[in-house]
Design a protein around this motif. Sequence first.
Motif, PDB file in Angstrom:
ATOM      1  N   UNK A 281      -2.640 -35.750   9.633  1.00  0.00           N
ATOM      2  CA  UNK A 281      -0.633 -35.512   9.372  1.00  0.00           C
ATOM      3  C   UNK A 281      -0.488 -36.637   8.809  1.00  0.00           C
ATOM      4  N   UNK A 282      -0.453 -38.200   9.641  1.00  0.00           N
ATOM      5  CA  UNK A 282       0.262 -38.849   8.477  1.00  0.00           C
ATOM      6  C   UNK A 282      -0.827 -39.273   7.570  1.00  0.00           C
ATOM      7  N   UNK A 283      -1.529 -39.708   6.954  1.00  0.00           N
ATOM      8  CA  UNK A 283      -2.381 -39.689   5.740  1.00  0.00           C
ATOM      9  C   UNK A 283      -1.903 -38.918   4.861  1.00  0.00           C
ATOM     10  N   UNK A 284      -2.254 -37.890   4.780  1.00  0.00           N
ATOM     11  CA  UNK A 284      -1.566 -36.541   4.499  1.00  0.00           C
ATOM     12  C   UNK A 284      -0.078 -36.856   3.805  1.00  0.00           C
ATOM     13  N   UNK A 285       0.974 -36.677   4.801  1.00  0.00           N
ATOM     14  CA  UNK A 285       1.951 -36.329   4.489  1.00  0.00           C
ATOM     15  C   UNK A 285       2.848 -38.235   4.357  1.00  0.00           C
TER      16      UNK A 285
ATOM     17  N   UNK B 189      -1.916 -29.069   4.854  1.00  0.00           N
ATOM     18  CA  UNK B 189      -0.875 -28.907   5.267  1.00  0.00           C
ATOM     19  C   UNK B 189      -0.590 -30.048   3.238  1.00  0.00           C
ATOM     20  N   UNK B 190       0.917 -29.995   3.021  1.00  0.00           N
ATOM     21  CA  UNK B 190       0.839 -30.855   2.257  1.00  0.00           C
ATOM     22  C   UNK B 190       0.089 -30.775   1.005  1.00  0.00           C
ATOM     23  N   UNK B 191       0.841 -29.335   0.396  1.00  0.00           N
ATOM     24  CA  UNK B 191      -0.124 -29.442  -1.053  1.00  0.00           C
ATOM     25  C   UNK B 191       0.191 -30.496  -2.140  1.00  0.00           C
ATOM     26  N   UNK B 192       1.099 -30.595  -1.997  1.00  0.00           N
ATOM     27  CA  UNK B 192       1.779 -31.347  -3.392  1.00  0.00           C
ATOM     28  C   UNK B 192       1.236 -32.833  -2.697  1.00  0.00           C
ATOM     29  N   UNK B 193       0.586 -33.211  -2.193  1.00  0.00           N
ATOM     30  CA  UNK B 193       0.266 -34.763  -1.724  1.00  0.00           C
ATOM     31  C   UNK B 193      -1.145 -34.671  -2.892  1.00  0.00           C
ATOM     32  N   UNK B 194      -0.315 -36.612  -3.219  1.00  0.00           N
ATOM     33  CA  UNK B 194      -1.680 -36.603  -4.614  1.00  0.00           C
ATOM     34  C   UNK B 194      -2.439 -37.476  -4.584  1.00  0.00           C
ATOM     35  N   UNK B 195      -3.487 -37.497  -5.454  1.00  0.00           N
ATOM     36  CA  UNK B 195      -4.210 -38.645  -5.237  1.00  0.00           C
ATOM     37  C   UNK B 195      -4.972 -38.714  -7.040  1.00  0.00           C
ATOM     38  N   UNK B 196      -5.723 -39.524  -7.003  1.00  0.00           N
ATOM     39  CA  UNK B 196      -6.980 -39.385  -8.765  1.00  0.00           C
ATOM     40  C   UNK B 196      -8.350 -39.451  -8.440  1.00  0.00           C
ATOM     41  N   UNK B 197      -8.960 -38.744  -7.796  1.00  0.00           N
ATOM     42  CA  UNK B 197     -10.233 -38.660  -7.820  1.00  0.00           C
ATOM     43  C   UNK B 197     -10.967 -38.937  -8.433  1.00  0.00           C
TER      44      UNK B 197
ATOM     45  N   UNK C 102     -13.718 -28.402   8.133  1.00  0.00           N
ATOM     46  CA  UNK C 102     -14.367 -29.705   8.350  1.00  0.00           C
ATOM     47  C   UNK C 102     -14.192 -30.090   7.018  1.00  0.00           C
ATOM     48  N   UNK C 103     -13.422 -31.389   7.177  1.00  0.00           N
ATOM     49  CA  UNK C 103     -12.586 -32.094   6.251  1.00  0.00           C
ATOM     50  C   UNK C 103     -13.614 -33.549   6.242  1.00  0.00           C
ATOM     51  N   UNK C 104     -14.261 -33.494   5.782  1.00  0.00           N
ATOM     52  CA  UNK C 104     -15.510 -34.555   5.262  1.00  0.00           C
ATOM     53  C   UNK C 104     -15.266 -35.741   5.182  1.00  0.00           C
ATOM     54  N   UNK C 105     -13.586 -36.722   5.312  1.00  0.00           N
ATOM     55  CA  UNK C 105     -13.422 -37.402   5.100  1.00  0.00           C
ATOM     56  C   UNK C 105     -12.731 -37.989   6.351  1.00  0.00           C
ATOM     57  N   UNK C 106     -12.455 -36.941   7.354  1.00  0.00           N
ATOM     58  CA  UNK C 106     -11.956 -37.718   8.351  1.00  0.00           C
ATOM     59  C   UNK C 106     -13.446 -37.088   9.693  1.00  0.00           C
ATOM     60  N   UNK C 107     -13.583 -36.447   8.984  1.00  0.00           N
ATOM     61  CA  UNK C 107     -15.626 -36.372  10.240  1.00  0.00           C
ATOM     62  C   UNK C 107     -15.318 -37.500  10.443  1.00  0.00           C
ATOM     63  N   UNK C 108     -15.794 -38.054   8.827  1.00  0.00           N
ATOM     64  CA  UNK C 108     -16.792 -39.514   8.535  1.00  0.00           C
ATOM     65  C   UNK C 108     -15.825 -40.255   9.748  1.00  0.00           C
ATOM     66  N   UNK C 109     -14.415 -40.342   9.207  1.00  0.00           N
ATOM     67  CA  UNK C 109     -13.380 -41.388  10.288  1.00  0.00           C
ATOM     68  C   UNK C 109     -13.719 -41.358  11.828  1.00  0.00           C
ATOM     69  N   UNK C 110     -13.483 -40.364  11.843  1.00  0.00           N
ATOM     70  CA  UNK C 110     -12.963 -39.911  13.600  1.00  0.00           C
ATOM     71  C   UNK C 110     -14.666 -40.315  14.564  1.00  0.00           C
TER      72      UNK C 110
END
Length: 294
Positions: A250-254, A148-156, A227-235
């Motif tokens: 969805x909340x974090x991405x959106x 979801x949310x292909x236009x979500x932004x981050x400065x990796x 498998x999304x690494x950051x959310x697996x860790x959080x979970x």
Amino acid sequence: MTVLVTGATGTVGRQVVRSLLDRGRKVRALTRDPARADLPEDVEVIRGDLADAGGLEAAFDGATAAHLITFGEGYRPLANGRDLVDLAERAGVGKVTVLAGWQEGTLEPAVRASGGLEWTFLEPVQFMANFLADWGEPLRTTGRVREPYGDRQSPPVDEHDIGAVAATVLTQDGHGGRSYHLTGPEVLTARRMVGIIAEVTGRDLRFEELTPEQVRREWSVPGGRPPLSIFDAFAQAAGFGEADLVEILLQMYGTPNEYGTMLTDQVEKIIGRPPRTFAQWAAEHAHHFLPAPR
């Protein structure tokens, strides 16, 4: 000068070890499984679990500085922060860097309250290396990232730069009592990052955007979520189930996040060069996004 690196076989820890060696420092690496450490021969590898301070006297003994992570096995925040700080102080450790995690545990406040440690917190928002785990398999096999949310932004930020920052802070003065928000040099959308990987690999790769309802329908079933690494860790740390995790994602991405999209110049100020771009990182790791040879 011996520097203890905890989490030494992790994504960032390996880069801290490498950067310290480049600076001519003696490195002691803490790992739960020395047989699988695969670190340079001149690194002193010692067995230990950061969650068990009682077994770490040898790890801290003689170390003048330490790079600390804030979580143990399963990405759970450490519950023994005060014990670890006491151990470091008794051993004569002077400086520590603390790699911040998703959820604060007991180590962070114990470090801040310490009277004998010169501490610096490192706060990267997103590692570029996460995209190896998150996007490597789908891009190799399907050429698509479906999220979801292909236009979500981050400065990796490149994990190599995080390691260089940690090594600099541990071997130079002037960083005590500070928290550094570490970012790469540009804010990118998820869609654009897939495009950059396409450019460096010469492949037709696409970001296929899912609606929130598609995500709920497809990812809430057992085995449906990629498998999304950051959310697996959080979970794992928080004990959430699949449906709860999907809603958190969805909340974090959106939800726009000013802190999560803020650019800083702290990497360049600390290490004396601009942070590496996502294009540089992607070119270096392009082979991870190519189909396996037949």
